[in-house]
Write a protein that holds these residues in place. Sequence first.
Motif, PDB file in Angstrom:
ATOM      1  N   PRO A 180      31.343  88.218  -0.275  1.00  0.00           N
ATOM      2  CA  PRO A 180      30.832  88.164   1.103  1.00  0.00           C
ATOM      3  C   PRO A 180      29.309  88.195   1.165  1.00  0.00           C
ATOM      4  N   HIS A 181      28.666  88.874   0.208  1.00  0.00           N
ATOM      5  CA  HIS A 181      27.206  88.921   0.173  1.00  0.00           C
ATOM      6  C   HIS A 181      26.642  87.527  -0.086  1.00  0.00           C
ATOM      7  N   ARG A 182      27.217  86.802  -1.053  1.00  0.00           N
ATOM      8  CA  ARG A 182      26.743  85.457  -1.351  1.00  0.00           C
ATOM      9  C   ARG A 182      27.065  84.503  -0.193  1.00  0.00           C
ATOM     10  N   LEU A 183      28.244  84.657   0.378  1.00  0.00           N
ATOM     11  CA  LEU A 183      28.661  83.793   1.471  1.00  0.00           C
ATOM     12  C   LEU A 183      27.749  83.979   2.681  1.00  0.00           C
ATOM     13  N   MET A 184      27.434  85.215   3.009  1.00  0.00           N
ATOM     14  CA  MET A 184      26.524  85.460   4.132  1.00  0.00           C
ATOM     15  C   MET A 184      25.125  84.935   3.830  1.00  0.00           C
ATOM     16  N   GLY A 185      24.684  85.082   2.572  1.00  0.00           N
ATOM     17  CA  GLY A 185      23.370  84.556   2.200  1.00  0.00           C
ATOM     18  C   GLY A 185      23.309  83.050   2.342  1.00  0.00           C
ATOM     19  N   ALA A 186      24.373  82.360   1.939  1.00  0.00           N
ATOM     20  CA  ALA A 186      24.419  80.904   2.068  1.00  0.00           C
ATOM     21  C   ALA A 186      24.438  80.491   3.539  1.00  0.00           C
ATOM     22  N   LEU A 187      25.171  81.222   4.368  1.00  0.00           N
ATOM     23  CA  LEU A 187      25.228  80.909   5.794  1.00  0.00           C
ATOM     24  C   LEU A 187      23.868  81.105   6.458  1.00  0.00           C
ATOM     25  N   ARG A 188      23.187  82.181   6.113  1.00  0.00           N
ATOM     26  CA  ARG A 188      21.857  82.415   6.681  1.00  0.00           C
ATOM     27  C   ARG A 188      20.888  81.335   6.236  1.00  0.00           C
ATOM     28  N   ALA A 189      20.950  80.970   4.941  1.00  0.00           N
ATOM     29  CA  ALA A 189      20.045  79.936   4.430  1.00  0.00           C
ATOM     30  C   ALA A 189      20.303  78.580   5.082  1.00  0.00           C
ATOM     31  N   ALA A 190      21.546  78.349   5.486  1.00  0.00           N
ATOM     32  CA  ALA A 190      21.897  77.079   6.117  1.00  0.00           C
ATOM     33  C   ALA A 190      21.493  77.033   7.586  1.00  0.00           C
ATOM     34  N   GLY A 191      21.190  78.192   8.163  1.00  0.00           N
ATOM     35  CA  GLY A 191      20.735  78.203   9.549  1.00  0.00           C
ATOM     36  C   GLY A 191      21.628  78.924  10.529  1.00  0.00           C
ATOM     37  N   VAL A 192      22.675  79.610  10.045  1.00  0.00           N
ATOM     38  CA  VAL A 192      23.496  80.410  10.958  1.00  0.00           C
ATOM     39  C   VAL A 192      22.656  81.568  11.488  1.00  0.00           C
ATOM     40  N   ALA A 193      22.756  81.833  12.766  1.00  0.00           N
ATOM     41  CA  ALA A 193      21.985  82.912  13.375  1.00  0.00           C
ATOM     42  C   ALA A 193      22.248  84.223  12.635  1.00  0.00           C
ATOM     43  N   PRO A 194      21.229  84.871  12.095  1.00  0.00           N
ATOM     44  CA  PRO A 194      21.454  86.067  11.260  1.00  0.00           C
ATOM     45  C   PRO A 194      22.159  87.199  11.984  1.00  0.00           C
ATOM     46  N   GLU A 195      21.962  87.295  13.315  1.00  0.00           N
ATOM     47  CA  GLU A 195      22.586  88.402  14.042  1.00  0.00           C
ATOM     48  C   GLU A 195      24.098  88.294  14.093  1.00  0.00           C
ATOM     49  N   LYS A 196      24.645  87.165  13.650  1.00  0.00           N
ATOM     50  CA  LYS A 196      26.102  87.009  13.606  1.00  0.00           C
ATOM     51  C   LYS A 196      26.730  87.597  12.346  1.00  0.00           C
ATOM     52  N   LEU A 197      25.915  88.095  11.399  1.00  0.00           N
ATOM     53  CA  LEU A 197      26.416  88.478  10.082  1.00  0.00           C
ATOM     54  C   LEU A 197      26.059  89.916   9.760  1.00  0.00           C
ATOM     55  N   THR A 198      27.080  90.754   9.575  1.00  0.00           N
ATOM     56  CA  THR A 198      26.886  92.166   9.225  1.00  0.00           C
ATOM     57  C   THR A 198      27.782  92.514   8.052  1.00  0.00           C
ATOM     58  N   LEU A 199      27.195  93.177   7.049  1.00  0.00           N
ATOM     59  CA  LEU A 199      27.924  93.599   5.845  1.00  0.00           C
ATOM     60  C   LEU A 199      27.634  95.073   5.614  1.00  0.00           C
ATOM     61  N   LEU A 200      28.674  95.910   5.649  1.00  0.00           N
ATOM     62  CA  LEU A 200      28.483  97.349   5.504  1.00  0.00           C
ATOM     63  C   LEU A 200      29.337  97.898   4.364  1.00  0.00           C
ATOM     64  N   PRO A 201      28.833  97.874   3.126  1.00  0.00           N
ATOM     65  CA  PRO A 201      29.559  98.539   2.034  1.00  0.00           C
ATOM     66  C   PRO A 201      29.629 100.031   2.318  1.00  0.00           C
ATOM     67  N   GLY A 202      30.716 100.646   1.935  1.00  0.00           N
ATOM     68  CA  GLY A 202      30.853 102.072   2.165  1.00  0.00           C
ATOM     69  C   GLY A 202      32.302 102.497   2.129  1.00  0.00           C
ATOM     70  N   PRO A 203      32.607 103.698   2.592  1.00  0.00           N
ATOM     71  CA  PRO A 203      33.975 104.214   2.537  1.00  0.00           C
ATOM     72  C   PRO A 203      34.896 103.480   3.516  1.00  0.00           C
ATOM     73  N   ASP A 204      36.208 103.667   3.335  1.00  0.00           N
ATOM     74  CA  ASP A 204      37.191 103.037   4.215  1.00  0.00           C
ATOM     75  C   ASP A 204      36.936 103.383   5.680  1.00  0.00           C
ATOM     76  N   ARG A 205      36.444 104.571   5.920  1.00  0.00           N
ATOM     77  CA  ARG A 205      36.219 105.027   7.293  1.00  0.00           C
ATOM     78  C   ARG A 205      35.322 104.056   8.052  1.00  0.00           C
ATOM     79  N   ILE A 206      34.337 103.494   7.380  1.00  0.00           N
ATOM     80  CA  ILE A 206      33.454 102.530   8.046  1.00  0.00           C
ATOM     81  C   ILE A 206      34.249 101.327   8.515  1.00  0.00           C
ATOM     82  N   GLY A 207      35.086 100.798   7.624  1.00  0.00           N
ATOM     83  CA  GLY A 207      35.885  99.641   7.999  1.00  0.00           C
ATOM     84  C   GLY A 207      36.802  99.930   9.166  1.00  0.00           C
ATOM     85  N   HIS A 208      37.437 101.098   9.169  1.00  0.00           N
ATOM     86  CA  HIS A 208      38.324 101.460  10.274  1.00  0.00           C
ATOM     87  C   HIS A 208      37.546 101.542  11.594  1.00  0.00           C
ATOM     88  N   LEU A 209      36.330 102.084  11.539  1.00  0.00           N
ATOM     89  CA  LEU A 209      35.514 102.168  12.755  1.00  0.00           C
ATOM     90  C   LEU A 209      35.123 100.779  13.245  1.00  0.00           C
TER      91      LEU A 209
END
Length: 456
Positions: A180-209
């Motif tokens: 997902p890190h590489r995919l988001m980087g490629a999307l940003r480089a291609a011109g996708v609005a950066p505010e559309k992309l969020t990546l939060l590594p961390g515990p399961d609790r983050i994903g559930h929230l």
Amino acid sequence: MPTAIPTIRPLVAGEPMDSHDHSDLVGVHGARVAEVRLAAPLTAVPAVKRVRDAADGVPPDQATLSRAAEILLTEEVDGESPDDYLIRCALATGVPKPVVRDGLHYLARVLTDVGRHNALDLPPIPDVDGVAARWIPRGRLFAMLTNLGTHSGGNSLWVRALSIGYSVMIRPGRADPFTPHRLMGALRAAGVAPEKLTLLPGPDRIGHLLVEHADAGAVQGPPKLTRQWERRRDVRVNGPGRSKLVIDHEPSAAELDYLLDTVLGDGGVRCDNVSAILTTEDPGALADVLAERLAATPAHLVTDDRARLPAVSAERATILRKHLDELAAGLADHTAPHYGGDPLAALDDGSYAVRPVVLSAPSSGHPAVHTELTSPFVVVAPWRPDEGVAPLRDSLVVTVLGDDHLARLAEDEPRIGRVVTAPVLPWATMPPSLYGDGLMHMLAVRKTTVIGGGRS
């Protein structure tokens, strides 16, 4: 072999976020492959608010997504070459490098073809009697929590959401933040609005929230992770596939090759690899033939272009041996004689290749028939026509070779995901919606507008 150890940082609305909490991601060879900066659960809700405030519901155009596909496959992203990514991801996940490469090409096809496949899932609606209708996103935010470190194709779910206008928030799997890190980087480089992309590594609790506060979401992983979301209509749940195959005759040479491919294809790491074969013939005899052929698969380092088997760390190998012994208790283990009793093969880098395991069970109702591993593993069991589809329920894919009546029953069974009725690999001919059957109808809603001119 890449030498520099990268740091993967959280990304909120396209902006890197620093964090003092970090985790060393150690590969199957016992060495570090990355440092991952971890977001704290307290950052999840403010991140959702920030993303929601910026969400406009406008999808990237197809040219931008196609350009992202090209970058993904051929260019450096955040200083990492495609080959460095393949090697790092293979070492972190234990998935063979050729399978990681195939997954990257799959995601590129998703990006390139997504407009066409969205139109297939959500076909244009003609104006009728002065009423126009079109598909629009049900919301603005899509969140995904995954605990998988196997096939990278699961990332296609959030790509599909992005493609129709959602802003996406991802809690990546611990073993594979790279894709997902590489995919988001490629999307940003291609011109996708950066505010559309969020990546939060961390515990399961983050994903559930994230999923709880989003408008729609997806959760991938074992039942303990997905169970609480199974009744939510706005959350796509992907758990174990438990995919099965039924054959009502002795397989021909070509069919035997096909059976082997369904078990071993893509390293056996897919959720639609066959993990149980039910037969009207002698299950022990079929298991013997499969075991002899599968046991001959050579073991290579996961970074080798010839690798076909997944690998695990030395620590994980000890745990897996015990688990396999427990699974085989009371069953016939047809591969054990070929391995001298140890299905794990030591490799030169300190990792262990997980060789195929073939067991046979006394009945189609044995618990082992419903077991799935993230490595080549299959249980062969007897099946009688009068058992019908009962042993096949709760399967992602069921392949039926020969019994047309059973195939029709399987097609009508709601607890079976997909049905294959020819010797075709379950994943080989599927469009880029492979991981998202029904996803687009969860994400979009039909909007009607009265435009006049209809009958009075």
